[in-house]
Scaffold this active site. Structure first.
Site, PDB file in Angstrom:
ATOM      1  CB  CYS A 101      38.564  39.812  18.930  1.00 50.87           C
ATOM      2  SG  CYS A 101      39.569  39.126  17.596  1.00 50.87           S
ATOM      3  CB  CYS A 128      43.994  38.214  17.506  1.00 42.73           C
ATOM      4  SG  CYS A 128      43.238  39.099  16.136  1.00 42.73           S
ATOM      5  CB  SER A 129      43.303  41.599  20.605  1.00 44.08           C
ATOM      6  OG  SER A 129      44.375  41.828  19.709  1.00 44.08           O
ATOM      7  CB  CYS A 130      39.525  42.516  15.888  1.00 46.37           C
ATOM      8  SG  CYS A 130      40.579  41.532  14.794  1.00 46.37           S
TER       9      CYS A 130
END
Lengths: 207, 106
Positions: free
Chosen positions: A107, A110-112
C-alpha cells in the site's frame, strides 16, 4: 479530595497517552463510543484475527478446485464463506501465483491490508522503505526477504487501496501430495500471502 | 507459521486504544474508510522522513489523523482535545503511583 500523602511522586503518563485518553473521554462523553466495546475490538485483533485465517483460505484453494474457482470469481464471498468477514475485507481479490507469475502486495499510500485474513500489518509493511521500494524494485525487496525468483518470472506489484485488498495465493509446495488441509495450512506463512515470501517446503513444517 | 508471524500486534496499550477508537468511529459512520485512508496517507506523507524502517511512528500518524478528522467532523475541536490532554496529565501527576488515574469532568 483526600490529603496527599505522597507529595513527590505522582503517576507517570506520557503526552501520547494523555492525548489518547482525551480522545476516549470526549468520544465517550458525546456517546460515540462504548468503552467496554473498545476492549472487545482490541481482544479480537490481538488474539482472534491473524494470518492463520488466510492460511486456511490458501490451503482450501490448493485442495479444492471448486473453491479455487470461487475465489477467482468472487474472493470476498469465498473468503466470507469460511467465516472471515469484517473491516478492510469488504472487497477482496485473490492473486494466484504460478505459471511464471509472482504477485506482491503493497500500500503505497498508507497501510491498507486485508485484515480479516491476515490480521493487522507487520511493521515492515507500514514502513516508508517498503512502501517506496516494492514498486520501484520488487526484486530487490524480495532479495531482502531471501527470495530469488527466476529471471523470467513476471513480478506483479499490486497497490492496495481503501476499496480493494489483495490476498496472494502462493504456489503449493512440491512433495505435499495427499496432505490434509490442516497440514497444508501450516506451510502458508503470512509473508507468502503478501508475496514477500513463498510457502514453506514440507521439510520446514517440522511435521 | 514462522516465528516472524508471532510478532505483537500493538507495541503499547495506547496503540491498541487508538486502533479501537478508530474502528468504533468508522462503525458509527463518523467518517468513511476512504476518508480515513486519505487522511492517514496525508499524515504519513507529511512526516515521511521521520517514518523509520522500524515503523514505530505508525500509530502516532493514526492518532494525528484521528484528531484531525474528529475536529473536521465537528465532534471535538483541537482546543477541546488539547485541554483534556492537559487535564489528564494533571490528573496523573496528582495520583499516587499504583492508583488508577481518574479524571472527573467538570
Amino acid at each position: 479530595m483526600a490529603h496527599r500523602h505522597d507529595t513527590d511522586h505522582g503517576s507517570h503518563m506520557s503526552a501520547l497517552e494523555a492525548r489518547v485518553r482525551a480522545l476516549e473521554t470526549v468520544l465517550t462523553e458525546k456517546g460515540y463510543i462504548d468503552p467496554a466495546a473498545l476492549d472487545v475490538i482490541i481482544d479480537t485483533y490481538e488474539t482472534k484475527i491473524g494470518p492463520r485465517n488466510g492460511a486456511k483460505v490458501v490451503a482450501k484453494a490448493w485442495l479444492d478446485p471448486s473453491y479455487r474457482d470461487a475465489l477467482q470469481e468472487n474472493a470476498t464471498e469465498a473468503i466470507a464463506s469460511l467465516g472471515f468477514t469484517g473491516r478492510q475485507g469488504e472487497h477482496m481479490v485473490a492473486l494466484e501465483n504460478g505459471d511464471g507469475v509472482h504477485n506482491m502486495v503493497v500500500c503505497t499510500l498508507c497501510s491498507c491490508y486485508p485484515w480479516p485474513v491476515l490480521g493487522l500489518p507487520p511493521v515492515w509493511y507500514k514502513s516508508a522503505p517498503y512502501r517506496a521500494r516494492a514498486v520501484q524494485d520488487p526484486r530487490g525487496v524480495l532479495a531482502d526477504f531471501g527470495i530469488a525468483l527466476p529471471e523470467e518470472t513476471d513480478i506483479r506489484v499490486w497497490d492496495s487501496t481503501a476499496e480493494i485488498r489483495y490476498l496472494v495465493i502462493p504456489e503449493r509446495p512440491d512433495g505435499t501430495e495427499g496432505w490434509s488441509e490442516e497440514q497444508l495450512a501450516a506451510l502458508v506463512t503470512r509473508d507468502s500471502m503478501i508475496g514477500t515470501g513463498l510457502a514453506l517446503a514440507p521439510e520446514a513444517a517440522g511435521a | 507459521m514462522s516465528q516472524r508471524d508471532a510478532e505483537r500486534v500493538f507495541a503499547a496499550p495506547w496503540e491498541a486504544k487508538v486502533f479501537a477508537l478508530q474502528q468504533s468511529l468508522l462503525d458509527a459512520g463518523v467518517f468513511s474508510a476512504t476518508e480515513w485512508a486519505e487522511r492517514l496517507g496525508a499524515e504519513i506523507a507529511k512526516d515521511d522522513c521521520r517514518d523509520d524502517a522500524e515503523g514505530t511512528a505508525y500509530f502516532r500518524y493514526w492518532l494525528k489523523a484521528l484528531e484531525c478528522l474528529i475536529a473536521e467532523k465537528g465532534v471535538a475541536s483541537a482546543d477541546n482535545l488539547t485541554g483534556l490532554s492537559a487535564d489528564w496529565l494533571a490528573a496523573a501527576a496528582r495520583t499516587p503511583h499504583g492508583k488508577p488515574i481518574e479524571l472527573t469532568l467538570k
